[in-house]
Design an enzyme around this catalytic site. Sequence first.
Site: not given
Length: 391
Positions: A152, A188, A211, A238
């Site tokens: 990530t 992500q 993300d 998110d």
Amino acid sequence: MTGRQPGPSRRSFVAAGIGTALALAGATPAQAAPADHATRAARGRRVFGRYGSPAARLDERTLYVDAGGAGDFTTVQAAVTAAGGTSQAFGTGGGSGYTLVVAPGVYRETVAVSVARTEMTWIGASGNARDVVVVYDNAAGTPKPGGGTYGTTGSATTLVQADGFTARDITFANDWLRADHPGMSGTQAVAIKVQGDRSAFLRCRFLGHQDTLYADSMALGTFARQYFRDCYAEGDVDFVFGRATAVFERCHFHTLTRTDLASAPYGFVFAPSTAGANPRGYLVTRSRITSEAPDAHYKLARPWVPSSDTTARPMLTVRETRLGAGIDAVAPYTNMSSGFPWQDQRFAEYRNTGPGAVVSVPENRPQLTAAEAALATREAYLGDWTPWERC
């Protein structure tokens, strides 16, 4: 961050601004520098406007970036590196206090601002964030040249670790798409990860899917303060997350539609991972949330308690903000892990409006009292740092 791996959406979130940016810049990222000094100087005056040019530098710590060759550098990373002291021409006095003026254009690159490059400012020369785009397309599951995958953090197009960073009128994007990589895990794809204290973003855009905006800190015991004003962020899962103390004022959050899921939820706007010892996490004030997805297909937030810090107590306060119909008003919060229910975290609202803010099940929508709201302000969150005074 880890969680449900969603499917494809659209790529036009970056493409929409690229044509305008290139037209204004009069160049493509691969275009060579103008052949003669006079042409280069004329272009510099045009693309950098009131911020000077290499021929009329505002001061010795102002550097100019233009993909078409009219600046000191054709890439943002080259300018950042020079500001750190590795360039004989521009590296005097260490890496602190430099300003990068970035001409309209699309800068397809990854950029890292190390801890040594403090008090740096990036300015989009046109005054419109749509015209200056820093973009790349790594995802967490993208293979690295030396083996393994990026993860990530490694997927971030831009990484800011230095304290005192400011950006104005710039788009930070990650245009990696799930549809282009069917079957890949690790979807992500971070547009920007910010870890430094006193990081301010004014009139910036953050574009991605999962993300998008990673508002974080350098370490568990470091409570980095960040301020976002008049910014735009979009994504699906998110897409605003991390453990920073972050204030979002007059910002616009936009949730994307999904073609890969048959039912709600499509995603989650916020996923804070505030350290348990930090009294302040994310504050969203006087903002708005819109959606291109069907009504009630997005949750406002879910708490992220990462495996690296199981003592985290995620904190999010959303106040005086308009929540559009895309937010599930009946159950706006959900768990990321059953072992850390959202009810045990620090989620609250105050005087929100819009169809997504209707309180029909009170126990699902914790509200601040007036006394508590008086303590949930940008001043309380940011302390002796007052970035709004420079807006």
